[in-house]
Design an enzyme around this catalytic site. Sequence first.
Site, short mmCIF file in Angstrom:
data_model
loop_
_atom_site.label_atom_id
_atom_site.label_comp_id
_atom_site.label_asym_id
_atom_site.label_seq_id
_atom_site.Cartn_x
_atom_site.Cartn_y
_atom_site.Cartn_z
CB THR A 76 -1.28 -0.04 1.09
OG1 THR A 76 -1.87 1.19 0.86
CG2 THR A 76 -0.39 -0.12 2.75
CE LYS A 80 -1.91 0.34 -3.44
NZ LYS A 80 -3.31 0.73 -3.61
CG ASN A 101 -3.20 -4.57 -5.09
OD1 ASN A 101 -3.09 -5.53 -5.84
ND2 ASN A 101 -4.34 -4.50 -4.47
CG ASP A 116 -5.64 -1.65 -5.86
OD1 ASP A 116 -5.98 -2.05 -4.80
OD2 ASP A 116 -4.46 -0.70 -5.66
N GLY A 142 -7.86 12.50 -10.13
CA GLY A 142 -6.59 11.88 -9.39
C GLY A 142 -5.93 11.32 -10.62
CB ALA A 143 -3.39 11.18 -12.35
CE1 TYR A 240 -10.38 1.56 5.02
CE2 TYR A 240 -9.85 1.22 2.64
CZ TYR A 240 -9.52 0.96 4.01
OH TYR A 240 -8.06 0.49 4.28
N GLY A 261 -15.25 3.34 -0.70
CA GLY A 261 -14.34 2.24 -1.04
C GLY A 261 -14.38 0.93 -0.12
P1 ATR Z 1 -2.50 6.47 -4.80
O1 ATR Z 1 -1.69 5.29 -4.85
O2 ATR Z 1 -3.62 6.09 -3.62
O3 ATR Z 1 -3.46 6.72 -5.67
P2 ATR Z 1 -0.97 8.59 -4.96
O4 ATR Z 1 -0.20 7.95 -6.07
O5 ATR Z 1 -0.09 9.26 -3.91
O6 ATR Z 1 -1.63 7.54 -4.03
O7 ATR Z 1 -1.94 9.48 -5.65
C1 ATR Z 1 -2.53 10.55 -4.93
C2 ATR Z 1 -3.75 11.51 -5.91
O8 ATR Z 1 -4.28 12.19 -5.01
C3 ATR Z 1 -2.82 12.29 -6.91
O9 ATR Z 1 -3.66 12.29 -8.01
C4 ATR Z 1 -2.71 13.49 -6.28
O10 ATR Z 1 -2.62 14.64 -6.97
P3 ATR Z 1 -1.20 15.32 -7.62
O11 ATR Z 1 -0.75 14.32 -8.65
O12 ATR Z 1 -1.49 16.56 -7.84
O13 ATR Z 1 -0.22 15.16 -6.42
C5 ATR Z 1 -4.23 13.62 -5.66
N1 ATR Z 1 -4.17 14.64 -4.34
C6 ATR Z 1 -3.57 14.45 -3.14
N2 ATR Z 1 -3.65 15.35 -2.57
C7 ATR Z 1 -4.46 16.29 -2.97
C8 ATR Z 1 -5.12 17.53 -2.76
N3 ATR Z 1 -4.81 18.06 -1.57
N4 ATR Z 1 -5.67 18.02 -3.75
C9 ATR Z 1 -6.03 17.57 -5.04
N5 ATR Z 1 -5.44 16.34 -5.16
C10 ATR Z 1 -4.61 15.83 -4.38
#
Ligand code: ATR
Length: 291
Positions: A76, A80, A101, A116, A142-143, A240, A261
């Site tokens: 996690t 990942k 994962n 996932d 998100g990405a 979740y 979730g």
């Molecule tokens: P996961 O494996 O759970 O997807 P991650 O790879 O760290 O975790 O991705 C977190 C996502 O949440 C990203 O899309 C991140 O946006 P950035 O690419 O701009 O970092 C988004 N995210 C995290 N905090 C955020 C915030 N305060 N506002 C908007 N997007 C956020």
Amino acid sequence: MPNSPDIPCIPISGATTLVGIIGHPVAHSRSPQMHNAAFAHLGMNWAYVPFLVDPANLESAVNGLRDLNVRGFNVTIPHKQAVIAFLDELSPGAQAIGAVNTVVNDNGRLIGHNTDGIGFVRSLHDARRWNPKRSPGALILGAGGSARAVCDELLRVGVGGLRIANRTTQKAEELAAHLLVNHPHADIKVIDHTPLFHRAAINWAELIINTTSVGMKEGDPSPLDTNGVSPGHIVADLIYTPPETPLLKACKATNARTINGLGMLLYQGAEAFTLWTGKDAPVDVMKGVLA
Ligand code: ATR
């Protein structure tokens, strides 16, 4: 959560097979409860434990788990993607997603999988009797690693297209380019992370999915201006805890169908259980623990 009297304990013996989860943090994970309940229910001499692994120690931790002959482990936040460098092989799915994962230890060979996306789609079918082939498309917020898995699986099961919005637009563009390698004919567009562009995508999409961490912390806002969300939408949040994020609360008020979730947690876990044990997971028992 302390041991609940409702969750049977596994007596550890010399013959216990070990699996677990690596993360940083990891204490919030509900996977140990879920898997240990499943092992106990099936009378299996297996145990699942959490391992707090600092990113600086990821390589030695992974090698240690291999040498300790654990049967496998979940991966996690934030490992990942980074874990891939220390594995021996990836399943085609994990390769396509670019994140892992679940790891299976096959006699010292560590094989990375990703459950996932499959878990997410199973949770949609379960909760909403959803038909991907009739879905015009999904708006993804998100990405990161979770978005990668969810997007890849949605395209795999036949969703019409994707609109991806992310705080950092460049990361959304990288995700879209990555997805197009495996799904060259898919209708994927990156949109500006602004209410105006959100609105157009909301009107186009049937599904809206939050894969960001916004909504997890007390006082977080909704990651989306929910103007335009209607009863025809399915809105999913991968978070979740809390079970109802500000996004889900706002969307519920519009009579949209909402899903948190927990279902994805359950089904990604069920898939991992089968990869390690070769058995069908007792999904109802695992669901009962998460309720
Ligand atoms: P996961 O494996 O759970 O997807 P991650 O790879 O760290 O975790 O991705 C977190 C996502 O949440 C990203 O899309 C991140 O946006 P950035 O690419 O701009 O970092 C988004 N995210 C995290 N905090 C955020 C915030 N305060 N506002 C908007 N997007 C956020």
